[in-house]
Design a protein around this motif. Structure first.
Motif, PDB file in Angstrom:
ATOM      1  N   TYR A   1      -5.955 -13.245   0.435  1.00 18.54           N
ATOM      2  CA  TYR A   1      -5.021 -12.751  -0.587  1.00 18.54           C
ATOM      3  C   TYR A   1      -4.518 -13.901  -1.456  1.00 18.54           C
ATOM      4  CZ  TYR A   1      -0.856 -10.626  -2.630  1.00 18.54           C
ATOM      5  OH  TYR A   1       0.101 -10.178  -3.507  1.00 18.54           O
ATOM      6  N   LYS A   2      -4.172 -15.007  -0.818  1.00 17.35           N
ATOM      7  CA  LYS A   2      -3.656 -16.155  -1.563  1.00 17.35           C
ATOM      8  C   LYS A   2      -4.697 -16.677  -2.556  1.00 17.35           C
ATOM      9  CE  LYS A   2      -3.356 -20.203   0.385  1.00 17.35           C
ATOM     10  NZ  LYS A   2      -2.928 -21.319   1.275  1.00 17.35           N
TER      11      LYS A   2
ATOM     12  N   ARG B   1      -1.609  -1.662   1.216  1.00 20.88           N
ATOM     13  CA  ARG B   1      -1.007  -1.099   2.427  1.00 20.88           C
ATOM     14  C   ARG B   1      -0.570  -2.175   3.421  1.00 20.88           C
ATOM     15  NH1 ARG B   1      -5.733   1.260   6.378  1.00 20.88           N
ATOM     16  NH2 ARG B   1      -7.395  -0.212   5.888  1.00 20.88           N
ATOM     17  N   ILE B   2      -0.816  -3.448   3.085  1.00 22.58           N
ATOM     18  CA  ILE B   2      -0.452  -4.533   4.005  1.00 22.58           C
ATOM     19  C   ILE B   2       0.866  -5.128   3.517  1.00 22.58           C
ATOM     20  CG2 ILE B   2      -1.251  -6.624   5.150  1.00 22.58           C
ATOM     21  CD1 ILE B   2      -4.093  -5.924   4.338  1.00 22.58           C
ATOM     22  N   PHE B   3       1.973  -4.637   4.064  1.00 24.15           N
ATOM     23  CA  PHE B   3       3.294  -4.958   3.514  1.00 24.15           C
ATOM     24  C   PHE B   3       3.651  -6.436   3.639  1.00 24.15           C
ATOM     25  CE2 PHE B   3       4.032  -4.135   7.977  1.00 24.15           C
ATOM     26  CZ  PHE B   3       4.992  -5.063   8.341  1.00 24.15           C
ATOM     27  N   TRP B   4       3.054  -7.130   4.610  1.00 21.91           N
ATOM     28  CA  TRP B   4       3.428  -8.523   4.848  1.00 21.91           C
ATOM     29  C   TRP B   4       2.493  -9.509   4.152  1.00 21.91           C
ATOM     30  CZ3 TRP B   4      -1.126  -9.992   6.787  1.00 21.91           C
ATOM     31  CH2 TRP B   4      -1.839  -9.095   7.585  1.00 21.91           C
ATOM     32  N   ILE B   5       1.582  -9.000   3.334  1.00 19.20           N
ATOM     33  CA  ILE B   5       0.501  -9.852   2.849  1.00 19.20           C
ATOM     34  C   ILE B   5       0.977 -10.969   1.928  1.00 19.20           C
ATOM     35  CG2 ILE B   5      -0.085  -8.518   0.781  1.00 19.20           C
ATOM     36  CD1 ILE B   5      -2.512 -10.179   3.291  1.00 19.20           C
ATOM     37  N   ASP B   6       2.077 -10.751   1.207  1.00 19.09           N
ATOM     38  CA  ASP B   6       2.499 -11.789   0.262  1.00 19.09           C
ATOM     39  C   ASP B   6       3.453 -12.799   0.879  1.00 19.09           C
ATOM     40  OD1 ASP B   6       4.525 -10.023   0.573  1.00 19.09           O
ATOM     41  OD2 ASP B   6       4.927  -9.730  -1.567  1.00 19.09           O
ATOM     42  N   LYS B   7       3.648 -12.704   2.201  1.00 13.02           N
ATOM     43  CA  LYS B   7       4.440 -13.732   2.863  1.00 13.02           C
ATOM     44  C   LYS B   7       3.609 -15.007   2.959  1.00 13.02           C
ATOM     45  CE  LYS B   7       7.204 -10.572   5.661  1.00 13.02           C
ATOM     46  NZ  LYS B   7       7.593 -10.181   7.041  1.00 13.02           N
TER      47      LYS B   7
ATOM     48  N   ILE C   1     -14.627  -4.993   3.579  1.00 13.55           N
ATOM     49  CA  ILE C   1     -14.416  -6.011   4.618  1.00 13.55           C
ATOM     50  C   ILE C   1     -12.925  -6.185   4.894  1.00 13.55           C
ATOM     51  CG2 ILE C   1     -14.645  -8.470   5.168  1.00 13.55           C
ATOM     52  CD1 ILE C   1     -17.272  -8.442   3.560  1.00 13.55           C
ATOM     53  N   ILE C   2     -12.127  -6.222   3.849  1.00 12.87           N
ATOM     54  CA  ILE C   2     -10.672  -6.369   4.024  1.00 12.87           C
ATOM     55  C   ILE C   2     -10.113  -5.184   4.801  1.00 12.87           C
ATOM     56  CG2 ILE C   2      -8.467  -6.409   2.786  1.00 12.87           C
ATOM     57  CD1 ILE C   2      -9.985  -7.987   0.566  1.00 12.87           C
ATOM     58  N   ASP C   3     -10.600  -3.988   4.497  1.00 16.70           N
ATOM     59  CA  ASP C   3     -10.156  -2.800   5.236  1.00 16.70           C
ATOM     60  C   ASP C   3     -10.512  -2.910   6.717  1.00 16.70           C
ATOM     61  OD1 ASP C   3      -8.988  -1.522   3.099  1.00 16.70           O
ATOM     62  OD2 ASP C   3     -10.767  -0.335   2.586  1.00 16.70           O
ATOM     63  N   VAL C   4     -11.730  -3.375   7.004  1.00 17.01           N
ATOM     64  CA  VAL C   4     -12.159  -3.502   8.399  1.00 17.01           C
ATOM     65  C   VAL C   4     -11.308  -4.545   9.123  1.00 17.01           C
ATOM     66  CG1 VAL C   4     -14.055  -4.170   9.927  1.00 17.01           C
ATOM     67  CG2 VAL C   4     -14.525  -2.762   7.913  1.00 17.01           C
ATOM     68  N   LEU C   5     -11.058  -5.674   8.469  1.00 16.45           N
ATOM     69  CA  LEU C   5     -10.231  -6.715   9.088  1.00 16.45           C
ATOM     70  C   LEU C   5      -8.835  -6.186   9.392  1.00 16.45           C
ATOM     71  CD1 LEU C   5     -11.254  -9.798   6.898  1.00 16.45           C
ATOM     72  CD2 LEU C   5     -11.816  -9.432   9.312  1.00 16.45           C
TER      73      LEU C   5
END
Length: 533
Positions: free
Chosen positions: A496-497, A516-522, A472-476
């Motif tokens: 993610y949080k 692969r989601i570089f901005w995810i931890d913002k 699901i995360i990949d599809v999103l």
């Protein structure tokens, strides 16, 4: 080197078949569009100057003639009317003579080589149409009847039943022959015969585990609660126009009509009269039987083996409903009953069981694809309703919408947090992920979506829901370029949080979908919350 000849026979009978292409379509393509597309493909091949010549046979359907006479084809096509260049009467005469001799010999009749009294009349009535003569031959070649008497009846009754309208089309004699064949069927069985023909027409683009016509007709018997074998028996007298009966056990349900003109005849009341099949009514009846069958599916039966009619119902009800929204489900008189049946279903169990039944290498789309293609899946059933302000109508609309939303919430939460393995195939997980991601488009439109049960389940999946969660995360992520980019962006950050807070093992795995989601931890900003609220 001379050109190779490519013969394309029966362009006018070309249709899109989901069974043959193994591609699940939302709806069957319009027959005319498919035929034009085939012609365009031929033109494209010809335009590359390949050493190929094409010989195309077709009835002179108006849209085919118009396309071949267009500028695209005008300079490369030489039309030939076979009825102007051939000796059709003699062709039919030779065919009839050979076939009657064969039948006489196979039945042990005397004077095999002599002409049958009605032979000349049969040739004359064919008007040079081989399909007419071939249909008569199949009709009289019946091991349960006297072929001589059957031929006499055809010739004798043709004029008696031939109305003025029969003179209006080139195939008028064929249409009258079809009426004669239908009238020759035992009157006590006609109602059942018409019902089964309706089943065949209504199921033309649906999916079968076993699509041989005998298996499919048996399935219809079970859905309609008819005695076993009723469908096959009802169609047995129609062996002249259907690939059914002796010698045709392997024929498929979607190719049951020997000639497309018979199906057109059945669906044209001005041709078939009392033998007309109302396709909308047949589809509505088939959908109703599917919903009835699904009442036996409950939470307690999830994962258990289903009989063929149950599998057929689960795989096809949604597509048939999607088709019906444009046709037979538009009026209050037709949608009230199926709506109430949906409300009575354990829809959660039906949804879960559908995914549990999907094998690998199924199709390109989930069986529930039409439900999630809708802008708001929870409103799938009411999109075509005439909301006339009537309290009963509004009540049904509210109930079915609430029931659908609740069922989807519970189904997706269940599979994400399942405590026992559901034995989902790889394709089932893929379709589940796509469908859930589509449903989340609706969920994230709601105020406070972060507290929605499906969103919470995504952040805290159970051990048996981890693979689905990753998918699901990949599809999103892949759908971030969609119009609702900001919402998906915030949804991914929120999931993610939550996973970080809950120390979810997904984040420590090698195939962590967030890598692969570089901005995810913002961090999410307050403006993100305000925009989504």
């Amino acid at each position: 080197m001379p050109n190779r000849l490519v013969i394309v026979d029966g362009i006018d009978e070309c249709i899109n078949s989901g069974h043959e292409s193994l591609v699940k379509k939302k709806y069957a393509e319009d027959q005319e569009d498919v035929q034009i597309r085939v012609l365009d493909l031929i033109h494209r091949l010809q335009s590359h100057h390949l050493p190929l010549s094409f010989l195309i046979f077709s009835r002179p359907e108006e849209w085919i003639k118009r396309h071949l006479e267009s500028g695209l084809f005008r300079d490369v096509v030489e039309p030939v009317d076979l009825y102007e260049v051939g000796d059709h009467i003699n062709d039919v005469k030779r065919f009839v003579r050979a076939e009657l001799s064969r039948i006489a010999e196979s039945f042990g009749l005397e004077r095999v080589d002599e002409e049958w009294p009605e032979e000349e009349a049969l040739v004359r009535k064919s008007e040079g149409h081989m399909v007419y003569a071939a249909t008569v031959i199949r009709h009289i070649d019946d091991e349960y009847s006297d072929p001589r008497q059957l031929l006499k009846d055809i010739i004798k009754n043709a004029s008696a039943h031939r109305p003025d309208i029969s003179h209006s089309t080139p195939l008028s004699s064929l249409h009258e022959l079809y009426r004669q064949i239908m009238r020759s069927c035992p009157e006590r069985n006609r109602s059942l015969m018409m019902e089964v023909l309706g089943d065949v027409i209504a199921s033309g683009y649906l999916w079968f585990e076993d699509s041989t016509h005998i298996a499919a007709l048996g399935l219809f018997d079970r859905l309609s609660r008819r005695p076993p074998g009723s469908g096959v028996k009802a169609l047995r007298p129609l062996h002249a126009v259907l690939w059914a009966g002796k010698g045709n056990k392997s024929s498929y349900i979607d190719g049951l009509f020997i000639h497309s003109s018979f199906r057109e005849f059945l669906e044209s009341p001005h041709l078939s009269f009392e033998f007309a099949v109302d396709a909308d009514r047949a589809e509505a009846r088939l959908l109703s039987t599917m919903l009835d069958r699904m009442t036996s599916i409950t939470t307690d039966t999830i994962g258990s083996k289903l009989e063929g009619d149950g599998v057929f119902a689960l795989y096809n009800w949604c597509e048939l409903w999607g088709w019906g929204k444009e046709n037979f489900l538009k009026s209050k008189t037709t949608y009230s009953d199926p709506m109430n049946k949906v409300i009575a279903l354990d829809l959660t169990a039906c949804i879960i069981q559908t995914y549990c039944r999907i094998p690998d290498l199924y199709f390109d789309y989930s069986p529930l694809y039409p439900l999630f293609e809708a802008g708001k899946p929870s409103e799938f059933f009411v999109e075509s309703m005439e909301l006339d302000g009537c309290p009963d109508t509004l009540s049904i609309a509210q109930k079915v919408t609430s029931h659908t939303q609740s069922s989807l919430d519970t189904a997706f939460t269940f599979v994400l947090q399942a405590t026992t393995p559901l034995a989902l195939s790889k394709d089932a997980v893929k379709y589940l992920a796509r469908d859930c991601a589509s449903y989340l488009d609706e969920v994230t439109l709601q105020p406070g979506w972060r507290e929605h049960k499906v969103v919470r389940a995504l952040g805290t999946p159970g051990p048996n829901g981890i693979d689905l969660c990753r998918e699901i995360i990949d599809v999103l992520y892949e759908r971030l370029e969609d119009s609702e980019k900001a919402t998906k962006y915030n949804l991914l950050k929120h999931i993610y949080k939550v996973m970080v807070r809950e120390k979810n093992p997904i984040l420590e795995s090698e195939d962590n979908p967030f890598n692969r989601i570089f901005w995810i931890d913002k961090p999410e900003s307050e403006s993100d919350y305000e925009r989504d609220s």
